[in-house]
Design a protein around this motif. Structure first.
Motif, PDB file in Angstrom:
ATOM      1  N   THR A  32       0.833  -1.201   0.000  1.00 25.61           N
ATOM      2  CA  THR A  32       0.000   0.000   0.000  1.00 25.61           C
ATOM      3  C   THR A  32       0.867   1.250   0.000  1.00 25.61           C
ATOM      4  O   THR A  32       0.571   2.221  -0.722  1.00 25.61           O
ATOM      5  CB  THR A  32      -0.935  -0.002   1.230  1.00 25.61           C
ATOM      6  OG1 THR A  32      -1.699  -1.214   1.226  1.00 25.61           O
ATOM      7  CG2 THR A  32      -1.864   1.180   1.223  1.00 25.61           C
ATOM      8  N   SER A  33       1.935   1.249   0.771  1.00 24.00           N
ATOM      9  CA  SER A  33       2.839   2.400   0.810  1.00 24.00           C
ATOM     10  C   SER A  33       3.479   2.645  -0.553  1.00 24.00           C
ATOM     11  O   SER A  33       3.584   3.795  -1.005  1.00 24.00           O
ATOM     12  CB  SER A  33       3.926   2.196   1.859  1.00 24.00           C
ATOM     13  OG  SER A  33       3.364   2.068   3.133  1.00 24.00           O
ATOM     14  N   LEU A  34       3.902   1.569  -1.218  1.00 20.15           N
ATOM     15  CA  LEU A  34       4.509   1.715  -2.545  1.00 20.15           C
ATOM     16  C   LEU A  34       3.499   2.232  -3.563  1.00 20.15           C
ATOM     17  O   LEU A  34       3.830   3.088  -4.392  1.00 20.15           O
ATOM     18  CB  LEU A  34       5.103   0.385  -3.001  1.00 20.15           C
ATOM     19  CG  LEU A  34       6.351  -0.064  -2.264  1.00 20.15           C
ATOM     20  CD1 LEU A  34       6.751  -1.468  -2.701  1.00 20.15           C
ATOM     21  CD2 LEU A  34       7.491   0.906  -2.474  1.00 20.15           C
ATOM     22  N   ILE A  35       2.281   1.723  -3.512  1.00 23.67           N
ATOM     23  CA  ILE A  35       1.243   2.193  -4.437  1.00 23.67           C
ATOM     24  C   ILE A  35       0.999   3.683  -4.248  1.00 23.67           C
ATOM     25  O   ILE A  35       0.935   4.454  -5.214  1.00 23.67           O
ATOM     26  CB  ILE A  35      -0.053   1.380  -4.255  1.00 23.67           C
ATOM     27  CG1 ILE A  35       0.156  -0.038  -4.781  1.00 23.67           C
ATOM     28  CG2 ILE A  35      -1.230   2.048  -4.949  1.00 23.67           C
ATOM     29  CD1 ILE A  35      -0.956  -1.009  -4.423  1.00 23.67           C
ATOM     30  N   VAL A  38       3.917   5.763  -5.610  1.00 23.78           N
ATOM     31  CA  VAL A  38       3.887   5.879  -7.076  1.00 23.78           C
ATOM     32  C   VAL A  38       2.790   6.844  -7.508  1.00 23.78           C
ATOM     33  O   VAL A  38       3.007   7.695  -8.386  1.00 23.78           O
ATOM     34  CB  VAL A  38       3.703   4.479  -7.713  1.00 23.78           C
ATOM     35  CG1 VAL A  38       3.393   4.585  -9.195  1.00 23.78           C
ATOM     36  CG2 VAL A  38       4.939   3.632  -7.485  1.00 23.78           C
ATOM     37  N   LEU A  39       1.616   6.741  -6.898  1.00 24.85           N
ATOM     38  CA  LEU A  39       0.522   7.654  -7.253  1.00 24.85           C
ATOM     39  C   LEU A  39       0.886   9.106  -6.958  1.00 24.85           C
ATOM     40  O   LEU A  39       0.618   9.998  -7.777  1.00 24.85           O
ATOM     41  CB  LEU A  39      -0.756   7.267  -6.512  1.00 24.85           C
ATOM     42  CG  LEU A  39      -1.440   5.986  -6.986  1.00 24.85           C
ATOM     43  CD1 LEU A  39      -2.632   5.653  -6.091  1.00 24.85           C
ATOM     44  CD2 LEU A  39      -1.888   6.119  -8.427  1.00 24.85           C
ATOM     45  N   PHE A  40       1.480   9.362  -5.801  1.00 29.41           N
ATOM     46  CA  PHE A  40       1.887  10.733  -5.469  1.00 29.41           C
ATOM     47  C   PHE A  40       2.957  11.234  -6.424  1.00 29.41           C
ATOM     48  O   PHE A  40       2.953  12.398  -6.818  1.00 29.41           O
ATOM     49  CB  PHE A  40       2.380  10.835  -4.026  1.00 29.41           C
ATOM     50  CG  PHE A  40       1.264  10.827  -3.014  1.00 29.41           C
ATOM     51  CD1 PHE A  40       0.134  11.594  -3.186  1.00 29.41           C
ATOM     52  CD2 PHE A  40       1.361  10.037  -1.888  1.00 29.41           C
ATOM     53  CE1 PHE A  40      -0.892  11.592  -2.258  1.00 29.41           C
ATOM     54  CE2 PHE A  40       0.350  10.019  -0.953  1.00 29.41           C
ATOM     55  CZ  PHE A  40      -0.790  10.795  -1.136  1.00 29.41           C
ATOM     56  N   ASP A  44       2.362  14.429  -8.701  1.00 24.30           N
ATOM     57  CA  ASP A  44       3.286  15.540  -8.524  1.00 24.30           C
ATOM     58  C   ASP A  44       3.950  15.911  -9.849  1.00 24.30           C
ATOM     59  O   ASP A  44       4.046  17.093 -10.194  1.00 24.30           O
ATOM     60  CB  ASP A  44       4.353  15.178  -7.491  1.00 24.30           C
ATOM     61  CG  ASP A  44       5.302  16.331  -7.213  1.00 24.30           C
ATOM     62  OD1 ASP A  44       4.814  17.433  -6.923  1.00 24.30           O
ATOM     63  OD2 ASP A  44       6.523  16.102  -7.283  1.00 24.30           O
ATOM     64  N   THR A  45       4.368  14.912 -10.597  1.00 26.17           N
ATOM     65  CA  THR A  45       4.994  15.155 -11.894  1.00 26.17           C
ATOM     66  C   THR A  45       3.997  15.795 -12.861  1.00 26.17           C
ATOM     67  O   THR A  45       4.342  16.730 -13.593  1.00 26.17           O
ATOM     68  CB  THR A  45       5.540  13.838 -12.479  1.00 26.17           C
ATOM     69  OG1 THR A  45       6.447  13.264 -11.544  1.00 26.17           O
ATOM     70  CG2 THR A  45       6.256  14.074 -13.794  1.00 26.17           C
ATOM     71  N   GLY A  46       2.771  15.309 -12.852  1.00 21.46           N
ATOM     72  CA  GLY A  46       1.738  15.875 -13.717  1.00 21.46           C
ATOM     73  C   GLY A  46       1.426  17.319 -13.380  1.00 21.46           C
ATOM     74  O   GLY A  46       1.324  18.171 -14.271  1.00 21.46           O
ATOM     75  N   ILE A  47       1.282  17.611 -12.105  1.00 23.25           N
ATOM     76  CA  ILE A  47       0.987  18.991 -11.683  1.00 23.25           C
ATOM     77  C   ILE A  47       2.167  19.899 -12.000  1.00 23.25           C
ATOM     78  O   ILE A  47       1.995  21.028 -12.462  1.00 23.25           O
ATOM     79  CB  ILE A  47       0.632  19.025 -10.182  1.00 23.25           C
ATOM     80  CG1 ILE A  47      -0.709  18.328  -9.959  1.00 23.25           C
ATOM     81  CG2 ILE A  47       0.592  20.461  -9.664  1.00 23.25           C
ATOM     82  CD1 ILE A  47      -1.049  18.091  -8.499  1.00 23.25           C
ATOM     83  N   GLN A  48       3.378  19.419 -11.789  1.00 24.06           N
ATOM     84  CA  GLN A  48       4.565  20.211 -12.096  1.00 24.06           C
ATOM     85  C   GLN A  48       4.634  20.501 -13.596  1.00 24.06           C
ATOM     86  O   GLN A  48       4.924  21.637 -13.994  1.00 24.06           O
ATOM     87  CB  GLN A  48       5.817  19.469 -11.641  1.00 24.06           C
ATOM     88  CG  GLN A  48       7.085  20.254 -11.831  1.00 24.06           C
ATOM     89  CD  GLN A  48       8.310  19.484 -11.344  1.00 24.06           C
ATOM     90  OE1 GLN A  48       8.223  18.294 -11.084  1.00 24.06           O
ATOM     91  NE2 GLN A  48       9.424  20.170 -11.232  1.00 24.06           N
ATOM     92  N   SER A  49       4.360  19.513 -14.430  1.00 25.11           N
ATOM     93  CA  SER A  49       4.367  19.718 -15.880  1.00 25.11           C
ATOM     94  C   SER A  49       3.290  20.714 -16.285  1.00 25.11           C
ATOM     95  O   SER A  49       3.502  21.570 -17.147  1.00 25.11           O
ATOM     96  CB  SER A  49       4.141  18.402 -16.604  1.00 25.11           C
ATOM     97  OG  SER A  49       5.175  17.501 -16.324  1.00 25.11           O
TER      98      SER A  49
END
Length: 56
Positions: A32-35, A38-40, A44-49
């Motif tokens: 669950t932590s890994l999922i 990855v989602l965050f 984060d990458t999408g919002i930054q782009s």
């Protein structure tokens, strides 16, 4: 000392998980932590782009 005696009595009532159940629960927590990590990262990458594209 009455407090320590009552703590000891309460600890006798605790049902501890078996080794198998504990391992299963630990694996679920790690997955669950890994999922979520990855989602965050993806969000984060999408919002930054998006912000970089808006600010150009």
């Amino acid at each position: 000392m009455k407090f320590l005696a009552s703590v000891r009595d309460e600890m006798k009532k605790v049902t501890w998980p078996t080794g198998k159940k504990l391992r299963r629960d630990v694996v679920i927590v790690i997955q669950t932590s890994l999922i979520f990590a990855v989602l965050f990262y993806i969000m984060d990458t999408g919002i930054q782009s998006l912000f970089n594209w808006i600010l150009r």
